[in-house]
Scaffold this motif. Structure first.
Motif, PDB file in Angstrom:
ATOM      1  N   ASN A 134       0.827  -1.211   0.000  1.00 41.35           N
ATOM      2  CA  ASN A 134       0.000   0.000   0.000  1.00 41.35           C
ATOM      3  C   ASN A 134       0.858   1.257   0.000  1.00 41.35           C
ATOM      4  N   THR A 135       1.951   1.224   0.751  1.00 42.76           N
ATOM      5  CA  THR A 135       2.847   2.382   0.806  1.00 42.76           C
ATOM      6  C   THR A 135       3.557   2.570  -0.528  1.00 42.76           C
ATOM      7  N   LEU A 136       4.065   1.485  -1.099  1.00 46.81           N
ATOM      8  CA  LEU A 136       4.733   1.582  -2.404  1.00 46.81           C
ATOM      9  C   LEU A 136       3.788   2.094  -3.484  1.00 46.81           C
ATOM     10  N   GLU A 137       2.552   1.680  -3.422  1.00 48.23           N
ATOM     11  CA  GLU A 137       1.554   2.141  -4.384  1.00 48.23           C
ATOM     12  C   GLU A 137       1.444   3.671  -4.352  1.00 48.23           C
ATOM     13  N   ALA A 138       1.326   4.233  -3.156  1.00 49.48           N
ATOM     14  CA  ALA A 138       1.206   5.687  -3.026  1.00 49.48           C
ATOM     15  C   ALA A 138       2.483   6.386  -3.482  1.00 49.48           C
ATOM     16  N   ILE A 139       3.632   5.814  -3.147  1.00 54.24           N
ATOM     17  CA  ILE A 139       4.907   6.411  -3.559  1.00 54.24           C
ATOM     18  C   ILE A 139       5.051   6.359  -5.077  1.00 54.24           C
ATOM     19  N   ILE A 140       4.670   5.255  -5.680  1.00 57.10           N
ATOM     20  CA  ILE A 140       4.747   5.128  -7.142  1.00 57.10           C
ATOM     21  C   ILE A 140       3.838   6.156  -7.808  1.00 57.10           C
ATOM     22  N   ALA A 141       2.601   6.285  -7.337  1.00 56.52           N
ATOM     23  CA  ALA A 141       1.684   7.276  -7.911  1.00 56.52           C
ATOM     24  C   ALA A 141       2.254   8.674  -7.755  1.00 56.52           C
ATOM     25  N   TRP A 142       2.748   8.996  -6.562  1.00 62.25           N
ATOM     26  CA  TRP A 142       3.345  10.318  -6.302  1.00 62.25           C
ATOM     27  C   TRP A 142       4.517  10.555  -7.247  1.00 62.25           C
ATOM     28  N   PHE A 143       5.412   9.572  -7.362  1.00 63.20           N
ATOM     29  CA  PHE A 143       6.592   9.702  -8.195  1.00 63.20           C
ATOM     30  C   PHE A 143       6.216   9.922  -9.663  1.00 63.20           C
ATOM     31  N   LEU A 144       5.317   9.096 -10.183  1.00 60.25           N
ATOM     32  CA  LEU A 144       4.923   9.224 -11.587  1.00 60.25           C
ATOM     33  C   LEU A 144       4.257  10.570 -11.865  1.00 60.25           C
ATOM     34  N   LEU A 145       3.382  11.000 -10.976  1.00 60.41           N
ATOM     35  CA  LEU A 145       2.697  12.279 -11.175  1.00 60.41           C
ATOM     36  C   LEU A 145       3.656  13.456 -11.028  1.00 60.41           C
ATOM     37  N   GLN A 146       4.565  13.389 -10.073  1.00 59.24           N
ATOM     38  CA  GLN A 146       5.531  14.476  -9.887  1.00 59.24           C
ATOM     39  C   GLN A 146       6.474  14.589 -11.086  1.00 59.24           C
ATOM     40  N   ARG A 147       6.820  13.457 -11.677  1.00 61.13           N
ATOM     41  CA  ARG A 147       7.760  13.459 -12.808  1.00 61.13           C
ATOM     42  C   ARG A 147       7.083  13.760 -14.143  1.00 61.13           C
ATOM     43  N   SER A 148       5.774  13.720 -14.161  1.00 58.86           N
ATOM     44  CA  SER A 148       5.063  14.002 -15.406  1.00 58.86           C
ATOM     45  C   SER A 148       5.128  15.498 -15.700  1.00 58.86           C
ATOM     46  N   LYS A 149       5.668  15.827 -16.835  1.00 55.35           N
ATOM     47  CA  LYS A 149       5.768  17.240 -17.221  1.00 55.35           C
ATOM     48  C   LYS A 149       4.417  17.793 -17.689  1.00 55.35           C
ATOM     49  N   ARG A 150       3.485  16.902 -17.939  1.00 50.79           N
ATOM     50  CA  ARG A 150       2.190  17.331 -18.470  1.00 50.79           C
ATOM     51  C   ARG A 150       1.110  17.467 -17.410  1.00 50.79           C
ATOM     52  N   TRP A 151       1.282  16.858 -16.240  1.00 59.56           N
ATOM     53  CA  TRP A 151       0.243  16.942 -15.205  1.00 59.56           C
ATOM     54  C   TRP A 151       0.443  18.207 -14.398  1.00 59.56           C
ATOM     55  N   ARG A 152      -0.611  19.013 -14.287  1.00 65.16           N
ATOM     56  CA  ARG A 152      -0.505  20.314 -13.626  1.00 65.16           C
ATOM     57  C   ARG A 152      -1.124  20.320 -12.232  1.00 65.16           C
ATOM     58  N   ARG A 153      -1.215  19.161 -11.583  1.00 63.23           N
ATOM     59  CA  ARG A 153      -1.804  19.051 -10.245  1.00 63.23           C
ATOM     60  C   ARG A 153      -3.230  19.571 -10.203  1.00 63.23           C
ATOM     61  N   SER A 154      -3.947  19.325 -11.269  1.00 59.99           N
ATOM     62  CA  SER A 154      -5.337  19.770 -11.314  1.00 59.99           C
ATOM     63  C   SER A 154      -6.146  18.762 -12.125  1.00 59.99           C
ATOM     64  N   PHE A 155      -7.424  19.003 -12.157  1.00 56.59           N
ATOM     65  CA  PHE A 155      -8.317  18.186 -12.964  1.00 56.59           C
ATOM     66  C   PHE A 155      -9.101  19.100 -13.893  1.00 56.59           C
ATOM     67  N   ASP A 156      -8.413  20.146 -14.377  1.00 55.15           N
ATOM     68  CA  ASP A 156      -9.054  21.155 -15.209  1.00 55.15           C
ATOM     69  C   ASP A 156      -9.165  20.766 -16.670  1.00 55.15           C
ATOM     70  N   SER A 157      -8.430  19.765 -17.089  1.00 56.47           N
ATOM     71  CA  SER A 157      -8.484  19.370 -18.493  1.00 56.47           C
ATOM     72  C   SER A 157      -8.578  17.843 -18.592  1.00 56.47           C
ATOM     73  N   VAL A 158      -9.016  17.405 -19.735  1.00 58.18           N
ATOM     74  CA  VAL A 158      -9.104  15.966 -19.985  1.00 58.18           C
ATOM     75  C   VAL A 158      -7.717  15.348 -19.876  1.00 58.18           C
ATOM     76  N   ARG A 159      -6.707  16.045 -20.365  1.00 61.16           N
ATOM     77  CA  ARG A 159      -5.334  15.538 -20.301  1.00 61.16           C
ATOM     78  C   ARG A 159      -4.904  15.292 -18.853  1.00 61.16           C
ATOM     79  N   ASP A 160      -5.172  16.259 -17.960  1.00 57.85           N
ATOM     80  CA  ASP A 160      -4.806  16.103 -16.551  1.00 57.85           C
ATOM     81  C   ASP A 160      -5.538  14.925 -15.905  1.00 57.85           C
ATOM     82  N   VAL A 161      -6.795  14.783 -16.228  1.00 59.57           N
ATOM     83  CA  VAL A 161      -7.585  13.674 -15.674  1.00 59.57           C
ATOM     84  C   VAL A 161      -7.036  12.342 -16.179  1.00 59.57           C
ATOM     85  N   LEU A 162      -6.758  12.237 -17.472  1.00 60.51           N
ATOM     86  CA  LEU A 162      -6.248  10.984 -18.033  1.00 60.51           C
ATOM     87  C   LEU A 162      -4.888  10.625 -17.456  1.00 60.51           C
ATOM     88  N   ILE A 163      -4.018  11.613 -17.285  1.00 58.40           N
ATOM     89  CA  ILE A 163      -2.706  11.346 -16.686  1.00 58.40           C
ATOM     90  C   ILE A 163      -2.886  10.813 -15.275  1.00 58.40           C
TER      91      ILE A 163
END
Length: 177
Positions: free
Chosen positions: A86-115
């Motif tokens: 469970n801990t690794l799952e959260a760390i993996i999600a955090w890591f992938l989202l933090q490293r994504s240059k396209r995710w803007r920490r929001s759900f304002d666009s379809v792209r952000d939601v899909l990422i």
């Protein structure tokens, strides 16, 4: 009180308590196995906590997951394995989202939601479902015949937890800034 002024120990304790409360809710929905549920809210809590407070709260996720699994009549080794997954799952999600240059920490666009969906609800739960299912199997080899069903339910439950709870907490957090 500003987030940065909360001591790390207090923040981890808070995350552990909220995770545990979400786990109690999730475990009440278990049908296939007492530790496997079709919706696991703590996944969303853990991912949101890491995205809001940073990786320094991973011990709180682990403690909350361990505390939630210890009283469920599985072995301590299995409970520790599940908490680790469970801990690794959260760390993996955090890591992938933090490293994504396209995710803007929001759900304002379809792209952000899909990422978010791909990283937090599809890919990251693979770790928890795999480690958790194998932890149950090694604790009780009689579960082997249901391993695929347990794994699939676990993966979907964590994915639904990420989809339902994380966006709510992240939106609530950003609206309070």
């Amino acid at each position: 009180m500003k987030r940065s002024s909360i001591p790390p120990i207090g923040l981890n304790l808070l995350v552990a308590i909220v995770y545990f409360a979400g786990a109690e809710l999730g475990l009440s929905l278990a049908t296939l196995h007492r530790n496997v549920t079709p919706v696991w809210p703590p996944t969303g809590i853990a991912i949101a906590a890491l995205l809001i407070f940073g990786r320094r709260v991973w011990p709180g996720v682990f403690i909350g997951a361990l505390a939630a699994n210890l009283p469920t009549s599985i072995s301590v080794v299995s409970a520790t394995g599940i908490a680790t997954g469970n801990t690794l799952e959260a760390i993996i999600a955090w890591f992938l989202l933090q490293r994504s240059k396209r995710w803007r920490r929001s759900f304002d666009s379809v792209r952000d939601v899909l990422i978010f969906v791909v990283y937090a609800a599809v890919l990251a739960p693979l770790a928890s479902a795999t480690i958790g299912s194998l932890s149950l199997y090694f604790s009780d080899p009689g579960e082997w015949s249901r391993l695929v069903r347990i794994w699939l339910t676990w993966w979907m439950g964590d994915g639904f937890g990420a989809l339902i709870v994380s966006p709510f907490l992240l939106s609530w957090s950003s609206s309070r800034k």
